[in-house]
Design an enzyme around this catalytic site. Sequence first.
Site: not given
Ligand code: OAD
Length: 229
Positions: A198-199, A106
Amino acid sequence: MKRIVILTGAGVSAESGLGTFRDKDGLWTKYDLAEVATPEGFAQNPGLVHDFYNARRANALDAGPNAAHHALVRLEREAQAEVLVVTQNVDDLHERAGTTRLIHMHGCLTGALCASCGHRWPAPRAMSPTDLCPSCGAATTRPDIVWFGEMPYQMDAIYEAVAGADLFVSIGTSGEVYPAAGLVEEARMAGAETLEINLEPTNRPGLFDEVIQGPASEAVPGWVSAYLT
Ligand code: OAD
C-alpha cells in the site's frame, strides 16, 4: 503447488488515473455514498446513480492497466503456484492486462443487470433508467455492481480459496469495507503468510507478516520479481 490469493482495491488502479474512494480527493469526498451506491439510493434517483456509474465506466474505458496489473499477470503465468486475484474494483483493468483467474467481488462496470428478473448482459457505454431489459422488457436495468447492503459475489469461492491459501496479499485497499477487509484474518487463521502492499500504512497492526510501502506500479512489480527469483 502453492496457492496465492491476491486481494486488490482501488489503489491498484490509482496510477491508471482512476480515483480511489477514501483518499483525499477520493470519490466518497465528492459523492454521497448513500445516494449513489445503495439500493435505496437507486430506488430514489436511478438517473443520478446511472450518471455516477456512466462516468466511472467512461473513465475505466479510457484508462489502461498499469505496471501493477501487468506484474500480477506475470505472477499468474510464471509462479510455480496457483494464483487467484480477488478484486474489489469495478474496473476491468486486471482482465485487460491478462489476468485469467479473477473474481470481481463487487461486480463490474462492464455488466448490466435487470433488477426485476436478474438477467445479465454487457453494459453499453452509457446506461439510463429508461433502458429495457433484453430478457423481460422491464425498465429496471442497473449496473452490475454490488452496492452497500448487498452481498458481494462469489463469497463461497473466495472463502474456499482463502482457506487453502499459503500466501495472502492485500494490495491498494484501505481495509475499511467488509467482508473484503476480513479476508486477511481468515487467511491468517488458515495459516497463510500475509503481505500488504500500500502507498500508506493502513493501521491494521498484527494482521500482516510483511508490509511493503510504495506506489503499486513500483511496489507490485518489485515484489513479483523478488518472489519469482
Ligand atoms: P479505498 O479508497 O478505501 O482505499 C484505497 C487504498 O489504496 C488506500 O489504502 C490508499 O492508501 C491506497 N492507495 C492509493 N493510491 C495507491 C497507489 N498508487 N499504490 C498503492 N496503494 C495506493 O478503496 P478500497 O479499499 O478499494 O465498494 O475500497 C473498498 C470498497 O469501498 C470499494 O470496492 C467500493 C468502496 O466503497 C463499493 O462500491 C461496494
